[in-house]
Design a protein around this motif. Structure first.
Motif, PDB file in Angstrom:
ATOM      1  N   THR A   1      -6.251 -18.965  73.946  1.00 54.49           N
ATOM      2  CA  THR A   1      -7.596 -18.449  74.238  1.00 54.49           C
ATOM      3  C   THR A   1      -7.771 -16.938  74.116  1.00 54.49           C
ATOM      4  OG1 THR A   1      -6.996 -18.479  76.600  1.00 54.49           O
ATOM      5  CG2 THR A   1      -8.222 -20.369  75.764  1.00 54.49           C
ATOM      6  N   LEU A   2      -6.706 -16.185  73.846  1.00 56.58           N
ATOM      7  CA  LEU A   2      -6.844 -14.732  73.802  1.00 56.58           C
ATOM      8  C   LEU A   2      -7.701 -14.267  72.631  1.00 56.58           C
ATOM      9  CD1 LEU A   2      -6.055 -12.006  75.057  1.00 56.58           C
ATOM     10  CD2 LEU A   2      -4.005 -12.031  73.622  1.00 56.58           C
TER      11      LEU A   2
ATOM     12  N   THR B   1     -11.047  -9.500  70.338  1.00 61.51           N
ATOM     13  CA  THR B   1     -11.691  -8.766  69.242  1.00 61.51           C
ATOM     14  C   THR B   1     -13.205  -8.711  69.419  1.00 61.51           C
ATOM     15  OG1 THR B   1     -11.682 -10.799  67.934  1.00 61.51           O
ATOM     16  CG2 THR B   1      -9.866  -9.291  67.593  1.00 61.51           C
ATOM     17  N   LEU B   2     -13.784  -9.776  69.924  1.00 65.52           N
ATOM     18  CA  LEU B   2     -15.234  -9.779  70.158  1.00 65.52           C
ATOM     19  C   LEU B   2     -15.623  -8.797  71.261  1.00 65.52           C
ATOM     20  CD1 LEU B   2     -15.860 -13.623  69.928  1.00 65.52           C
ATOM     21  CD2 LEU B   2     -16.701 -11.890  68.324  1.00 65.52           C
TER      22      LEU B   2
ATOM     23  N   ALA C   1      -4.954  -2.866  70.600  1.00 65.30           N
ATOM     24  CA  ALA C   1      -5.636  -4.156  70.716  1.00 65.30           C
ATOM     25  C   ALA C   1      -6.514  -4.224  71.960  1.00 65.30           C
ATOM     26  CB  ALA C   1      -4.606  -5.285  70.747  1.00 65.30           C
ATOM     27  N   PHE C   2      -6.098  -3.540  73.028  1.00 68.78           N
ATOM     28  CA  PHE C   2      -6.809  -3.574  74.302  1.00 68.78           C
ATOM     29  C   PHE C   2      -7.073  -2.162  74.784  1.00 68.78           C
ATOM     30  CE2 PHE C   2      -3.457  -6.975  74.353  1.00 68.78           C
ATOM     31  CZ  PHE C   2      -4.281  -7.994  73.911  1.00 68.78           C
TER      32      PHE C   2
ATOM     33  N   ILE D   1      -1.383 -11.319  68.024  1.00 70.58           N
ATOM     34  CA  ILE D   1      -1.384 -11.896  66.681  1.00 70.58           C
ATOM     35  C   ILE D   1      -2.382 -13.046  66.722  1.00 70.58           C
ATOM     36  CG2 ILE D   1      -0.056 -13.090  64.888  1.00 70.58           C
ATOM     37  CD1 ILE D   1       2.477 -11.794  66.088  1.00 70.58           C
ATOM     38  N   ASP D   2      -3.361 -13.020  65.829  1.00 73.17           N
ATOM     39  CA  ASP D   2      -4.356 -14.085  65.786  1.00 73.17           C
ATOM     40  C   ASP D   2      -3.931 -15.110  64.744  1.00 73.17           C
ATOM     41  OD1 ASP D   2      -6.526 -15.734  65.775  1.00 73.17           O
ATOM     42  OD2 ASP D   2      -8.026 -14.154  65.511  1.00 73.17           O
ATOM     43  N   HIS D   3      -3.537 -16.303  65.207  1.00 78.57           N
ATOM     44  CA  HIS D   3      -3.109 -17.377  64.300  1.00 78.57           C
ATOM     45  C   HIS D   3      -4.105 -18.545  64.345  1.00 78.57           C
ATOM     46  CE1 HIS D   3      -0.193 -19.094  61.632  1.00 78.57           C
ATOM     47  NE2 HIS D   3       0.101 -20.114  62.420  1.00 78.57           N
ATOM     48  N   THR D   4      -5.341 -18.247  64.777  1.00 78.28           N
ATOM     49  CA  THR D   4      -6.372 -19.284  64.785  1.00 78.28           C
ATOM     50  C   THR D   4      -7.031 -19.366  63.411  1.00 78.28           C
ATOM     51  OG1 THR D   4      -8.112 -17.764  65.542  1.00 78.28           O
ATOM     52  CG2 THR D   4      -6.808 -18.889  67.230  1.00 78.28           C
ATOM     53  N   THR D   5      -7.682 -20.488  63.148  1.00 76.60           N
ATOM     54  CA  THR D   5      -8.275 -20.703  61.824  1.00 76.60           C
ATOM     55  C   THR D   5      -9.711 -21.227  61.870  1.00 76.60           C
ATOM     56  OG1 THR D   5      -7.351 -22.957  61.744  1.00 76.60           O
ATOM     57  CG2 THR D   5      -6.036 -21.185  60.761  1.00 76.60           C
TER      58      THR D   5
END
Length: 288
Positions: free
Chosen positions: A202-203, A208-209, A148-149, A119-123
């Motif tokens: 840091t995940l 995704t990149l 995802a992987f 889950i990406d909770h970065t902004t």
């Protein structure tokens, strides 16, 4: 007569494994023919120099995610430059190490986890190479993130940890926080209700990149502490978290060494080709 035919046993996609991890990543790994490279990318400089060499005969490229002095905070890591540099150096796989905080009773400090979802909770982080900026690749890439992987690569990490008799969890969902602060109790409860098992800083967007770069990516992580939702024990200090990591880092490196040795023995040409085709087939621009 000159023979222009490619030998049947020649791999059209020779294996080269990138390893991205924490500070002191290369200190316990036996690396032959060691070379250091300062790689330039359209997105700036990677976190540090990339260390290339052979690990048990396997071509590898090592990078400290936060810099070898651990002086780059999670938000300021140049994830795009890190992954682009690995792509530029010809890496077919990326194995990564992370430290995780646990949101579950059954996942305790010292455990190894091979996550299966995120889950990406970065902004505040650049999420794609295809952002329309000068120097970026052309177009927009609508990339699917299921799975995802790379599952095949993930299974190699899992098998390696299990072969070494380490307490290992075969599945977990990791939520990535912006950081560098830890989360509140209320935030912990929200993340648990979302189905998150672990927290990382840091995940994402590293995972995704890597997929957008057409590289087979899989993470493995060490649980260093329980988050504040757990009333059974006092909240861990940063020094205690670092101690847990340093106490386990040698075993961590053995898992990586075993996994990459097993990966190198197999034919990955179809997986590599599919990863590249996936990216190429997901563009939307005026020429399509």
């Amino acid at each position: 007569m000159e023979n222009n035919l490619t030998p049947i046993n020649e791999d059209p996609f020779p294996i080269k494994i990138g390893i991205i991890g924490d500070t002191d990543l290369d200190t316990t790994i036996s690396l032959q023919d060691r070379m250091e490279y300062a790689v330039c990318t359209p997105f700036g400089k990677p976190s540090d120099v990339i260390i290339e060499g052979l690990i048990d005969g396997v071509k590898c490229a090592l990078l400290s995610r936060n810099g070898r002095l651990h002086d780059i905070m999670p938000t300021n890591i140049n994830y795009r430059a890190n992954i682009w540099a690995m792509r530029k150096l010809g890496c077919t796989h990326i194995l990564v190490t992370h430290t995780f905080s646990s949101l579950r009773d059954n996942i305790t400090p010292g455990d190894i986890v091979v996550p299966h979802d995120l889950i990406d909770h970065t902004t505040r982080r650049a999420q794609t190479f295809y952002d329309g900026a000068i120097g970026s690749p052309f177009g927009v890439c609508h990339l699917p993130m299921y799975p995802a992987f790379c599952e095949r690569t993930r299974q190699h990490l899992l098998s390696a940890a299990q072969e070494l008799d380490l307490t290992t969890h075969s599945k977990a969902t990791v939520l990535t926080l912006e950081g560098p602060r830890y989360s509140t109790l209320a935030e912990n409860n929200i993340y648990r209700s979302w189905g998150a098992d672990l927290l990382s800083m840091t995940l994402c967007p590293e995972a995704t990149l890597s997929k957008e770069a057409g590289i087979l990516y899989a993470p493995i992580g060490l649980v260093t502490n329980q988050e504040c939702w757990c009333a059974k024990q006092p909240i861990s200090t940063t020094q205690e978290i670092i101690y847990v990591f340093k106490n386990k880092v040698a075993k961590f490196q053995k898992v990586l060494s075993k996994a990459l040795a097993n990966i190198s023995k197999e034919d990955w040409s179809q997986d590599i080709l599919k990863a590249k085709i996936l990216v190429c087939s997901k563009f939307a621009n005026r020429n399509i």
